[in-house]
Scaffold this active site. Structure first.
Site, PDB file in Angstrom:
ATOM      1  N   SER A  46       3.508 -16.706  19.545  1.00 53.42           N
ATOM      2  CA  SER A  46       3.457 -16.566  17.968  1.00 53.42           C
ATOM      3  C   SER A  46       2.324 -17.168  17.215  1.00 53.42           C
ATOM      4  O   SER A  46       2.179 -17.363  16.081  1.00 53.42           O
ATOM      5  CB  SER A  46       4.835 -16.802  17.400  1.00 53.42           C
ATOM      6  OG  SER A  46       5.178 -18.174  17.884  1.00 53.42           O
ATOM      7  N   THR A 104      10.857  10.307 -22.480  1.00 56.36           N
ATOM      8  CA  THR A 104      11.778  10.256 -21.515  1.00 56.36           C
ATOM      9  C   THR A 104      11.685  11.709 -20.957  1.00 56.36           C
ATOM     10  O   THR A 104      11.102  12.558 -21.567  1.00 56.36           O
ATOM     11  CB  THR A 104      13.058  10.397 -22.317  1.00 56.36           C
ATOM     12  OG1 THR A 104      13.235  11.413 -23.020  1.00 56.36           O
ATOM     13  CG2 THR A 104      13.569   9.121 -23.115  1.00 56.36           C
ATOM     14  N   HIS A 105      11.756  11.761 -19.717  1.00 58.07           N
ATOM     15  CA  HIS A 105      11.469  12.638 -18.648  1.00 58.07           C
ATOM     16  C   HIS A 105      10.033  13.421 -18.781  1.00 58.07           C
ATOM     17  O   HIS A 105       9.767  14.384 -18.808  1.00 58.07           O
ATOM     18  CB  HIS A 105      12.409  14.198 -19.208  1.00 58.07           C
ATOM     19  CG  HIS A 105      13.985  13.738 -19.477  1.00 58.07           C
ATOM     20  ND1 HIS A 105      14.817  14.057 -18.541  1.00 58.07           N
ATOM     21  CD2 HIS A 105      14.634  13.543 -20.581  1.00 58.07           C
ATOM     22  CE1 HIS A 105      15.818  13.597 -18.902  1.00 58.07           C
ATOM     23  NE2 HIS A 105      15.891  13.488 -20.232  1.00 58.07           N
ATOM     24  N   SER A 121     -16.439   8.682  -6.782  1.00 58.71           N
ATOM     25  CA  SER A 121     -16.193   9.514  -5.748  1.00 58.71           C
ATOM     26  C   SER A 121     -17.643   9.719  -5.151  1.00 58.71           C
ATOM     27  O   SER A 121     -18.624   9.544  -5.836  1.00 58.71           O
ATOM     28  CB  SER A 121     -15.886  11.066  -6.311  1.00 58.71           C
ATOM     29  OG  SER A 121     -16.082  12.054  -5.486  1.00 58.71           O
ATOM     30  N   LYS A 132     -16.370  11.288 -11.561  1.00 58.67           N
ATOM     31  CA  LYS A 132     -15.283  10.775 -11.289  1.00 58.67           C
ATOM     32  C   LYS A 132     -15.306   9.216 -11.452  1.00 58.67           C
ATOM     33  O   LYS A 132     -16.264   8.599 -11.405  1.00 58.67           O
ATOM     34  CB  LYS A 132     -14.884  10.933  -9.795  1.00 58.67           C
ATOM     35  CG  LYS A 132     -14.245  12.461  -9.553  1.00 58.67           C
ATOM     36  CD  LYS A 132     -13.092  12.953 -10.241  1.00 58.67           C
ATOM     37  CE  LYS A 132     -11.762  12.419  -9.751  1.00 58.67           C
ATOM     38  NZ  LYS A 132     -11.213  12.902  -8.410  1.00 58.67           N
ATOM     39  N   ASN A 158     -12.251   6.738 -10.566  1.00 62.38           N
ATOM     40  CA  ASN A 158     -10.664   6.782 -10.117  1.00 62.38           C
ATOM     41  C   ASN A 158     -10.289   5.278 -10.106  1.00 62.38           C
ATOM     42  O   ASN A 158     -10.720   4.388 -10.208  1.00 62.38           O
ATOM     43  CB  ASN A 158     -10.798   6.999  -8.821  1.00 62.38           C
ATOM     44  CG  ASN A 158     -11.446   8.433  -8.462  1.00 62.38           C
ATOM     45  OD1 ASN A 158     -11.180   9.325  -9.282  1.00 62.38           O
ATOM     46  ND2 ASN A 158     -12.170   8.760  -7.249  1.00 62.38           N
ATOM     47  N   GLU A 195      -3.627   2.739  -7.626  1.00 62.98           N
ATOM     48  CA  GLU A 195      -3.187   3.283  -6.574  1.00 62.98           C
ATOM     49  C   GLU A 195      -2.923   2.644  -5.401  1.00 62.98           C
ATOM     50  O   GLU A 195      -1.791   2.672  -4.777  1.00 62.98           O
ATOM     51  CB  GLU A 195      -4.076   4.817  -6.435  1.00 62.98           C
ATOM     52  CG  GLU A 195      -4.168   5.716  -7.383  1.00 62.98           C
ATOM     53  CD  GLU A 195      -5.246   6.694  -7.208  1.00 62.98           C
ATOM     54  OE1 GLU A 195      -5.830   6.973  -5.969  1.00 62.98           O
ATOM     55  OE2 GLU A 195      -5.930   6.930  -8.186  1.00 62.98           O
ATOM     56  N   TYR A 227      20.324 -19.040  17.303  1.00 61.33           N
ATOM     57  CA  TYR A 227      18.883 -18.653  17.364  1.00 61.33           C
ATOM     58  C   TYR A 227      18.625 -17.677  18.355  1.00 61.33           C
ATOM     59  O   TYR A 227      19.274 -17.861  19.634  1.00 61.33           O
ATOM     60  CB  TYR A 227      17.954 -19.800  17.863  1.00 61.33           C
ATOM     61  CG  TYR A 227      16.543 -19.334  17.932  1.00 61.33           C
ATOM     62  CD1 TYR A 227      15.762 -19.279  16.935  1.00 61.33           C
ATOM     63  CD2 TYR A 227      16.044 -19.109  19.140  1.00 61.33           C
ATOM     64  CE1 TYR A 227      14.245 -18.827  16.824  1.00 61.33           C
ATOM     65  CE2 TYR A 227      14.658 -18.523  19.081  1.00 61.33           C
ATOM     66  CZ  TYR A 227      13.811 -18.664  18.076  1.00 61.33           C
ATOM     67  OH  TYR A 227      12.527 -18.262  18.181  1.00 61.33           O
ATOM     68  N   LYS A 262       8.334 -13.875  10.829  1.00 63.61           N
ATOM     69  CA  LYS A 262       7.018 -14.531  10.259  1.00 63.61           C
ATOM     70  C   LYS A 262       6.131 -13.326   9.773  1.00 63.61           C
ATOM     71  O   LYS A 262       5.516 -13.398   8.628  1.00 63.61           O
ATOM     72  CB  LYS A 262       6.347 -15.478  11.092  1.00 63.61           C
ATOM     73  CG  LYS A 262       7.073 -16.756  10.815  1.00 63.61           C
ATOM     74  CD  LYS A 262       6.880 -17.824  11.742  1.00 63.61           C
ATOM     75  CE  LYS A 262       7.432 -17.779  13.229  1.00 63.61           C
ATOM     76  NZ  LYS A 262       8.967 -17.657  13.377  1.00 63.61           N
TER      77      LYS A 262
END
Ligand code: ARG
Length: 456
Positions: A23, A155-156, A277, A283, A285, A290, A317, A325
């Protein structure tokens, strides 16, 4: 190299098994905490008379030397070791001879790794909290600057009622304040020392667990040694808190992506936090937003990974627990990166208030206010709601808006309507009248800001 645990077996494992079992690739980041923990352990062995003071002094000096050499670069971590605990003990023994072999008295790697992980994550909580505060401060600044900028509330994803942009931003500030609270709460339960649990059953040596806990800044000790070595709730809790924090960032990121589109154009992100882009020259972006949204999936995965690792483990254990980890470190590293990027993105974001205002002027977001006005004139709310709906339908048919609809037309729907209707549907008045606690009026937003700043 011969294994430190060779004895019962030859310790000669296959290279494949060594690699699979090791590890150190990911627990090397706990080197400092491992050494600090060992120094406290050595001190406890001296204070209780388990080891002579002279041995303890050499152990502590030796450990300090390893820490200094790692920090200066004079010593490199040997990636062929099984884990960081074995590496430190091996170097200590090379440097001190037999005295080095005494460090592991009244200790097991089981309580040692539980200790190291708590020490490491405790520091990570402080870092995550500091970065969350920086993001929160950036959000509060923007909210203050745009506390009276009118924008449609949705809303919506349909235009609903007028709000201020400051009010909207403070919704996210509220989330981040809860995140800070959750992190602090998680730290309380994390800050309990497992060391002295040993392999699982405690020890025959006259140790002083509370001495060691105090040396390391813990508030108390785990009550049960079996739980001490098998508990990873603190890592799950931290990942749960991080998952929520990521989810809040992700929702905020989603809105920033929408707002940056030509369809909304409520904000323009700075060039420093956008990309172009490779083919479409026009563009700009919102890749950072994102990615923050995307990385949220990865953090949820980390949380589920550890929950799943733990779900079938018998006490105490089991080596499965070594899998804790990578998940928790990945979650911690991801959220820290996202917090930094988000703060920079918000600080440099340009808010286009004219476009917000234009959007607020269409969509009849003052229709509720027209209904409330009619209630003031004595109509029951349900009837007022109906009249307001009929007026809106008329406006849609003729391309009119409530702000400038002729009084005669209003009165053809309800003769209770008079000149006062224009005040009632004025957007700024609509906002200012929502003066209820937590509401959208400028004074209400100012009160929220003051409270949140005080909490920060
Ligand atoms: N590398 C191990 C882990 O991360 C350390 C504990 C090993 N204990 C043991 N009994 N093999 O969990």
């Amino acid at each position: 190299m011969a294994k430190m645990w060779a004895g019962r077996t030859s310790g000669e494992t296959s290279a494949l098994a060594d690699d699979f079992n090791s590890s150190i690739r990911f627990d090397c980041r706990m080197a400092k905490q491992d050494i600090t923990g060992s120094m406290a352990h050595a001190a406890m062995l001296g204070a209780t008379g388990i080891l002579p003071q002279a041995d303890v002094e050499s152990l502590i000096d030796g450990l300090q030397g390893i820490l200094d050499d790692l920090e200066s670069g004079a010593l490199e971590i040997d990636m062929s070791c099984e884990d960081i605990h074995m590496f430190v003990e091996q170097v200590l023994t090379e440097r001190l001879g037999d005295v080095g072999k005494k460090l592991h008295t009244a200790r097991s790697r089981n309580d040692q790794v539980a200790l190291d992980l708590r020490l490491t994550l405790r520091e990570e909580i402080d870092e995550i909290s500091a970065k969350t505060k920086a993001l929160l401060a950036a959000v509060l600044d923007k909210a203050e600057a745009y506390k009276d900028a009118i924008v449609p509330g949705y809303t919506h994803l349909q235009r609903a009622q007028p709000i201020t942009f400051g009010h909207h931003l403070l919704a996210y500030a509220s989330m981040f304040l809860r995140d800070l609270d959750r992190l602090a709460d998680c730290k309380k339960r994390m800050n309990v020392s497992p060391i002295g649990s040993c392999a699982l059953a405690g020890t025959t040596f006259p140790t002083d667990r509370r001495f060691e806990a105090e040396q390391l800044g813990f508030d108390s000790v785990c009550l049960n040694s079996i739980d001490g070595v098998s508990d990873r709730d603190f890592a799950v809790e931290l990942m749960g808190a991080i998952a929520l924090l990521q989810m809040h960032m992700s929702r905020f990121a989603e809105e920033i992506i929408l707002w940056s589109s030509w369809e909304f154009k409520f904000v323009e992100l700075s060039d420093a936090f956008t990309t172009g882009s490779s083919i479409m020259p026009q563009k700009k972006n919102s890749d950072m937003a994102e990615l923050i949204r995307g990385k949220t999936g990865r953090v949820y995965g980390d949380l589920f990974s550890l929950l799943t690792v733990l779900k079938g483990l018998p006490l105490a254990y089991n080596k499965d627990m070594q899998e804790d980890k990578e998940s928790v470190f990945d979650a911690v590293d991801t959220v820290k990166m996202c917090l930094d990027v988000f703060a920079g993105m918000v600080e440099t974001m340009n808010v286009l208030t004219d476009n917000m205002k234009k959007a607020a002027q269409t969509g009849f977001i003052n229709a509720t206010d027209l209904a409330d006005y009619l209630v003031g004139k004595g109509l029951p709310f349900r009837s007022a709601y109906k009249v307001s709906g009929q007026v809106v339908a008329e406006c849609i048919k003729t391309g009119a808006v409530l702000e400038t609809l002729p009084l005669a037309t209003y009165q053809s729907f309800c003769d209770l309507i008079d000149e006062g209707v224009y005040d009632a549907v004025d957007l700024k008045n609509c906002v200012d009248r929502r003066n209820s606690e937590g509401g959208t009026s400028v004074s209400s937003v100012e009160a929220q800001l003051a409270l949140m700043k005080a909490m920060l």
